[in-house]
Design a protein around this motif. Structure first.
Motif, PDB file in Angstrom:
ATOM      1  N   UNK A  71     -16.961  24.741  -3.853  1.00  0.00           N
ATOM      2  CA  UNK A  71     -17.953  24.902  -3.565  1.00  0.00           C
ATOM      3  C   UNK A  71     -18.048  22.768  -3.020  1.00  0.00           C
ATOM      4  N   UNK A  72     -17.440  22.129  -4.242  1.00  0.00           N
ATOM      5  CA  UNK A  72     -16.934  20.896  -4.106  1.00  0.00           C
ATOM      6  C   UNK A  72     -15.691  20.487  -2.742  1.00  0.00           C
ATOM      7  N   UNK A  73     -15.037  20.930  -3.272  1.00  0.00           N
ATOM      8  CA  UNK A  73     -14.312  21.113  -1.868  1.00  0.00           C
ATOM      9  C   UNK A  73     -14.461  21.241   0.464  1.00  0.00           C
ATOM     10  N   UNK A  93     -16.077  13.273   4.046  1.00  0.00           N
ATOM     11  CA  UNK A  93     -15.309  12.227   4.260  1.00  0.00           C
ATOM     12  C   UNK A  93     -16.326  12.523   6.025  1.00  0.00           C
ATOM     13  N   UNK A  94     -16.719  13.419   6.162  1.00  0.00           N
ATOM     14  CA  UNK A  94     -16.607  13.185   8.386  1.00  0.00           C
ATOM     15  C   UNK A  94     -17.632  12.247   8.741  1.00  0.00           C
ATOM     16  N   UNK A  95     -19.006  12.790   7.343  1.00  0.00           N
ATOM     17  CA  UNK A  95     -19.660  12.111   6.925  1.00  0.00           C
ATOM     18  C   UNK A  95     -19.059  10.655   7.330  1.00  0.00           C
ATOM     19  N   UNK A  96     -18.912   9.978   6.056  1.00  0.00           N
ATOM     20  CA  UNK A  96     -18.439   8.536   6.334  1.00  0.00           C
ATOM     21  C   UNK A  96     -17.843   8.023   7.117  1.00  0.00           C
ATOM     22  N   UNK A  97     -17.558   8.984   8.102  1.00  0.00           N
ATOM     23  CA  UNK A  97     -16.575   8.560   9.843  1.00  0.00           C
ATOM     24  C   UNK A  97     -16.901   8.202  10.196  1.00  0.00           C
ATOM     25  N   UNK A  98     -18.665   8.897  10.532  1.00  0.00           N
ATOM     26  CA  UNK A  98     -19.210   8.380  11.998  1.00  0.00           C
ATOM     27  C   UNK A  98     -19.347   7.077  12.311  1.00  0.00           C
ATOM     28  N   UNK A  99     -19.581   6.518  13.460  1.00  0.00           N
ATOM     29  CA  UNK A  99     -20.526   5.401  13.771  1.00  0.00           C
ATOM     30  C   UNK A  99     -20.759   5.417  13.406  1.00  0.00           C
ATOM     31  N   UNK A 100     -21.982   4.608  12.895  1.00  0.00           N
ATOM     32  CA  UNK A 100     -23.713   4.233  13.122  1.00  0.00           C
ATOM     33  C   UNK A 100     -23.480   2.837  14.568  1.00  0.00           C
ATOM     34  N   UNK A 101     -24.329   2.942  15.380  1.00  0.00           N
ATOM     35  CA  UNK A 101     -23.981   2.084  16.584  1.00  0.00           C
ATOM     36  C   UNK A 101     -25.106   1.665  15.981  1.00  0.00           C
ATOM     37  N   UNK A 102     -26.316   2.276  15.266  1.00  0.00           N
ATOM     38  CA  UNK A 102     -27.483   2.212  15.652  1.00  0.00           C
ATOM     39  C   UNK A 102     -27.705   0.100  14.278  1.00  0.00           C
ATOM     40  N   UNK A 103     -26.977   0.016  13.325  1.00  0.00           N
ATOM     41  CA  UNK A 103     -27.325  -0.817  12.437  1.00  0.00           C
ATOM     42  C   UNK A 103     -26.001  -1.979  13.185  1.00  0.00           C
ATOM     43  N   UNK A 104     -25.804  -3.111  12.625  1.00  0.00           N
ATOM     44  CA  UNK A 104     -24.720  -3.901  11.942  1.00  0.00           C
ATOM     45  C   UNK A 104     -23.337  -3.586  12.020  1.00  0.00           C
ATOM     46  N   UNK A 105     -23.663  -2.774  10.824  1.00  0.00           N
ATOM     47  CA  UNK A 105     -22.451  -2.728   9.636  1.00  0.00           C
ATOM     48  C   UNK A 105     -23.142  -1.346   9.153  1.00  0.00           C
ATOM     49  N   UNK A 115     -11.554  11.934  -1.582  1.00  0.00           N
ATOM     50  CA  UNK A 115      -9.891  12.559  -1.532  1.00  0.00           C
ATOM     51  C   UNK A 115      -9.749  12.825   0.143  1.00  0.00           C
ATOM     52  N   UNK A 116      -8.195  12.437   0.324  1.00  0.00           N
ATOM     53  CA  UNK A 116      -7.836  13.289   1.409  1.00  0.00           C
ATOM     54  C   UNK A 116      -7.570  14.844   1.737  1.00  0.00           C
ATOM     55  N   UNK A 117      -7.560  15.253   0.502  1.00  0.00           N
ATOM     56  CA  UNK A 117      -7.256  16.407   1.000  1.00  0.00           C
ATOM     57  C   UNK A 117      -7.817  17.265   0.169  1.00  0.00           C
ATOM     58  N   UNK A 118      -8.027  18.697   0.382  1.00  0.00           N
ATOM     59  CA  UNK A 118      -8.237  19.636  -1.070  1.00  0.00           C
ATOM     60  C   UNK A 118      -7.691  19.536  -2.201  1.00  0.00           C
ATOM     61  N   UNK A 119      -5.990  19.577  -2.395  1.00  0.00           N
ATOM     62  CA  UNK A 119      -4.790  19.495  -3.543  1.00  0.00           C
ATOM     63  C   UNK A 119      -6.003  18.385  -4.809  1.00  0.00           C
ATOM     64  N   UNK A 120      -6.435  17.128  -3.397  1.00  0.00           N
ATOM     65  CA  UNK A 120      -6.118  15.918  -4.551  1.00  0.00           C
ATOM     66  C   UNK A 120      -8.558  16.215  -5.060  1.00  0.00           C
ATOM     67  N   UNK A 121      -9.032  17.069  -4.043  1.00  0.00           N
ATOM     68  CA  UNK A 121     -10.503  16.892  -5.302  1.00  0.00           C
ATOM     69  C   UNK A 121     -10.146  17.878  -5.595  1.00  0.00           C
ATOM     70  N   UNK A 122      -9.300  18.932  -5.810  1.00  0.00           N
ATOM     71  CA  UNK A 122      -9.551  20.294  -6.956  1.00  0.00           C
ATOM     72  C   UNK A 122      -8.168  19.574  -8.458  1.00  0.00           C
ATOM     73  N   UNK A 123      -7.427  18.032  -7.976  1.00  0.00           N
ATOM     74  CA  UNK A 123      -6.834  17.942  -9.579  1.00  0.00           C
ATOM     75  C   UNK A 123      -8.121  16.914  -9.724  1.00  0.00           C
ATOM     76  N   UNK A 124      -8.165  16.350  -8.996  1.00  0.00           N
ATOM     77  CA  UNK A 124      -9.713  15.346  -9.942  1.00  0.00           C
ATOM     78  C   UNK A 124     -10.400  15.776 -10.565  1.00  0.00           C
TER      79      UNK A 124
END
Length: 201
Positions: free
Chosen positions: A22-24, A31-43, A55-64
């Motif tokens: 579930x955590x993976x 990760x996908x949400x964090x990379x989404x552009x938010x044009x309605x705000x200045x930042x 983490x970038x990979x499932x392995x990193x999530x598991x390790x953590x």
């Protein structure tokens, strides 16, 4: 008796593995949400500064997650293995209360091992040599199973310590004890809340 213990451990292992899955999946969405552009705000809306990048990979999530499980197991075992489940859950509460304050680290491992190897360590087992001694195998397995149940939400923490961020064994009286608000005693530990950033034992 041995079969019953093994069955309990197998069940907690299965629950932990399911939670990892579930955590993976959640990490992938985050990760996908964090990379989404938010044009309605200045930042872009930044995550809390205390949170590590996803983490970038499932392995990193598991390790953590496995590292967090090990750190929680360690604190339950070394600080309260003779205190029963209620005593161990009380220690877990202290760890999570410390995480929530933001003053002691932002992960279980950061809280548990803060100052490890130095005289100012927060949990005495990380600096007094206890970790180098042979473990009681059954007690370790019980702590592992409880840590897994806590992390997956199967075992709920009910704030039995009253928001405590500090504790000590009844056999000692640290100098910081008078500076904090005593909340309760559970087994052989006395719990406190307050803002001091001192070593527990």
């Amino acid at each position: 008796m041995i079969r019953k213990t093994n069955d309990a451990l197998s069940r907690s292992d299965r629950v932990l593995v399911a939670a990892l899955g579930i955590m993976i999946a959640t990490a992938g969405v985050a990760t996908g949400t964090a990379l989404t552009n938010h044009p309605s705000t200045d930042k872009a809306v930044a995550p809390r500064a205390s949170l590590a990048p996803a983490p970038a990979t499932a392995d990193a999530v598991l390790t953590g997650l496995l590292a967090e499980h090990k750190c929680l197991t360690e604190v339950l075992y070394y600080e309260a293995r003779g205190e029963g489940q209620a005593g161990q859950k009380a220690i877990a509460e202290v760890v999570f209360h410390r995480m929530n304050t933001g003053n002691y680290g932002h992960s279980i491992c950061a809280v548990v091992h803060e100052g490890a190897g130095h005289p100012g360590c927060q949990f005495s087992f990380t600096c007094n040599g206890d970790m180098n001694r042979e473990k009681d195998v059954e007690a370790w397995k019980e702590s592992e199973a409880l840590a897994a149940r806590i992390l997956t939400g199967e075992e709920r923490l009910a704030n039995a310590t009253g928001g405590a961020t500090n504790f000590h064994a009844i056999s000692v009286m640290p100098d910081w004890a008078d500076t904090l608000e005593r909340t309760t005693q559970i087994g052989n530990h006395i719990f406190y809340r307050g803002s001091t950033h001192e070593r527990d034992s």
